[in-house]
Motif scaffolding. Structure first.
Motif, PDB file in Angstrom:
ATOM      1  N   UNK A  51       0.425  -0.869  -0.127  1.00 33.33           N
ATOM      2  CA  UNK A  51      -0.274  -0.148   0.060  1.00 33.33           C
ATOM      3  C   UNK A  51       0.838   1.385  -0.456  1.00 33.33           C
ATOM      4  N   UNK A  52       1.840   1.701   1.021  1.00 35.09           N
ATOM      5  CA  UNK A  52       3.358   2.257   1.068  1.00 35.09           C
ATOM      6  C   UNK A  52       3.654   2.644  -0.200  1.00 35.09           C
ATOM      7  N   UNK A  53       3.771   1.540  -1.485  1.00 31.03           N
ATOM      8  CA  UNK A  53       4.183   1.863  -2.666  1.00 31.03           C
ATOM      9  C   UNK A  53       3.747   3.050  -3.591  1.00 31.03           C
ATOM     10  N   UNK A  54       2.001   2.633  -2.969  1.00 31.23           N
ATOM     11  CA  UNK A  54       1.500   3.615  -3.617  1.00 31.23           C
ATOM     12  C   UNK A  54       1.011   4.723  -3.316  1.00 31.23           C
ATOM     13  N   UNK A  55       1.440   5.196  -2.282  1.00 23.46           N
ATOM     14  CA  UNK A  55       1.687   6.610  -1.296  1.00 23.46           C
ATOM     15  C   UNK A  55       3.443   6.794  -2.715  1.00 23.46           C
ATOM     16  N   UNK A  56       4.495   6.370  -2.488  1.00 23.69           N
ATOM     17  CA  UNK A  56       5.397   6.821  -3.078  1.00 23.69           C
ATOM     18  C   UNK A  56       4.900   7.280  -4.914  1.00 23.69           C
ATOM     19  N   UNK A  57       4.003   6.006  -5.205  1.00 25.47           N
ATOM     20  CA  UNK A  57       3.954   6.251  -6.674  1.00 25.47           C
ATOM     21  C   UNK A  57       2.858   7.971  -6.578  1.00 25.47           C
ATOM     22  N   UNK A  58       2.471   8.217  -5.568  1.00 26.55           N
ATOM     23  CA  UNK A  58       1.530   9.251  -5.956  1.00 26.55           C
ATOM     24  C   UNK A  58       1.965  10.701  -5.188  1.00 26.55           C
ATOM     25  N   UNK A  59       3.299   9.983  -4.351  1.00 18.78           N
ATOM     26  CA  UNK A  59       4.066  11.574  -2.998  1.00 18.78           C
ATOM     27  C   UNK A  59       5.678  11.837  -4.919  1.00 18.78           C
ATOM     28  N   UNK A  60       5.591  10.631  -5.970  1.00 21.29           N
ATOM     29  CA  UNK A  60       5.853  11.272  -6.959  1.00 21.29           C
ATOM     30  C   UNK A  60       5.559  12.260  -7.388  1.00 21.29           C
ATOM     31  N   UNK A  61       4.232  11.926  -7.818  1.00 23.43           N
ATOM     32  CA  UNK A  61       3.691  12.404  -9.464  1.00 23.43           C
ATOM     33  C   UNK A  61       3.320  14.070  -8.477  1.00 23.43           C
ATOM     34  N   UNK A  62       2.812  13.968  -7.542  1.00 20.03           N
ATOM     35  CA  UNK A  62       2.731  15.090  -7.017  1.00 20.03           C
ATOM     36  C   UNK A  62       3.941  16.118  -6.667  1.00 20.03           C
ATOM     37  N   UNK A  63       5.323  15.656  -6.432  1.00 22.50           N
ATOM     38  CA  UNK A  63       6.556  16.488  -6.163  1.00 22.50           C
ATOM     39  C   UNK A  63       7.125  17.057  -7.511  1.00 22.50           C
ATOM     40  N   UNK A  64       6.052  16.403  -8.341  1.00 18.96           N
ATOM     41  CA  UNK A  64       6.484  17.113  -9.796  1.00 18.96           C
ATOM     42  C   UNK A  64       5.671  18.750  -9.872  1.00 18.96           C
ATOM     43  N   UNK A  65       4.743  18.524  -8.998  1.00 19.60           N
ATOM     44  CA  UNK A  65       4.890  20.195  -9.295  1.00 19.60           C
ATOM     45  C   UNK A  65       5.007  21.240  -8.104  1.00 19.60           C
ATOM     46  N   UNK A  66       6.704  21.095  -7.766  1.00 14.17           N
ATOM     47  CA  UNK A  66       7.275  22.072  -7.113  1.00 14.17           C
ATOM     48  C   UNK A  66       8.608  22.031  -7.440  1.00 14.17           C
ATOM     49  N   UNK A  67       8.853  20.738  -8.145  1.00 15.50           N
ATOM     50  CA  UNK A  67      10.107  20.820  -8.746  1.00 15.50           C
ATOM     51  C   UNK A  67      10.707  21.625  -9.212  1.00 15.50           C
ATOM     52  N   UNK A  68      12.546  21.983  -8.808  1.00 11.36           N
ATOM     53  CA  UNK A  68      12.630  23.121  -9.470  1.00 11.36           C
ATOM     54  C   UNK A  68      12.955  23.478 -11.224  1.00 11.36           C
TER      55      UNK A  68
END
Length: 183
Positions: A166-183
């Motif tokens: 289940x936490x693997x799903x969280x990491x996939x989501x975080x990676x997607x969201x983190x693209x919003x604030x990548x420099x």
């Protein structure tokens, strides 16, 4: 020496590396943490399939078109904190590779520190306010459900394996969201 007595020393040593450099790009760190999570166990999931459940990941509460860069940072930080707390419990399976578990915890801590520095640059940041679907509250409820599941299953090895997936799903989501604030 115990795992917990070594953690602060390891954090200090690793934080002197380039992993703790400034910047808001979490892409590499999240990929490394995801990889560690995948490698921690060699246990077959087949005996655990009966223990699967839907934890109702609150994707809708966090994916509004109004999601701003600062909100995304706060959401990812909350997820990292919750995952750190979950895997930092002494109840995690002894069968897991403890070195990789420690590396995962260190990586999670580094990602949180990096986000805290990024948030500090945003002088007047606040909790996300995306209307009725408060993403932080939704996340806390989601992780509370995961903790209750583990407790209800008496922290069994299969329960931990289901959580790890289940936490693997969280990491996939975080990676997607983190693209919003990548420099």
């Amino acid at each position: 020496m115990t795992f917990w007595s070594l953690l602060p020393v390891a954090l200090v040593l690793l934080c002197s590396s380039t992993l703790c450099s400034l910047g808001c790009d979490l892409t590499l760190g999240l990929q490394e943490d995801f990889s560690l999570l995948n490698q921690m166990s060699t246990f077959s999931l087949v005996p655990c399939l009966k223990d699967r459940t839907n934890f109702n990941f609150p994707k809708e509460a966090m994916e509004g078109s109004q999601l701003q860069k600062e909100d995304a940072k706060i959401i990812v930080h909350e997820m990292l904190q919750q995952i750190f707390t979950l895997f930092g419990q002494n109840a995690s399976p002894a069968a897991w590779n403890q070195t990789q578990l420690m590396q995962l915890l260190i990586g999670l801590d580094q990602q949180m520190e990096k986000l805290e520095r990024c948030l500090a640059q945003d002088v007047d940041w606040e909790e996300p306010s995306l209307g009725s679907g408060n993403p932080i509250l939704a996340l806390k409820n989601y992780f509370r459900g995961i903790s209750q599941y583990l407790q209800g299953k008496e922290y069994s090895h299969c329960a931990w394996e289901i959580i790890r997936i289940e936490i693997r799903r969280c990491f996939l989501f975080m990676s997607k969201v983190a693209r919003k604030f990548r420099d």
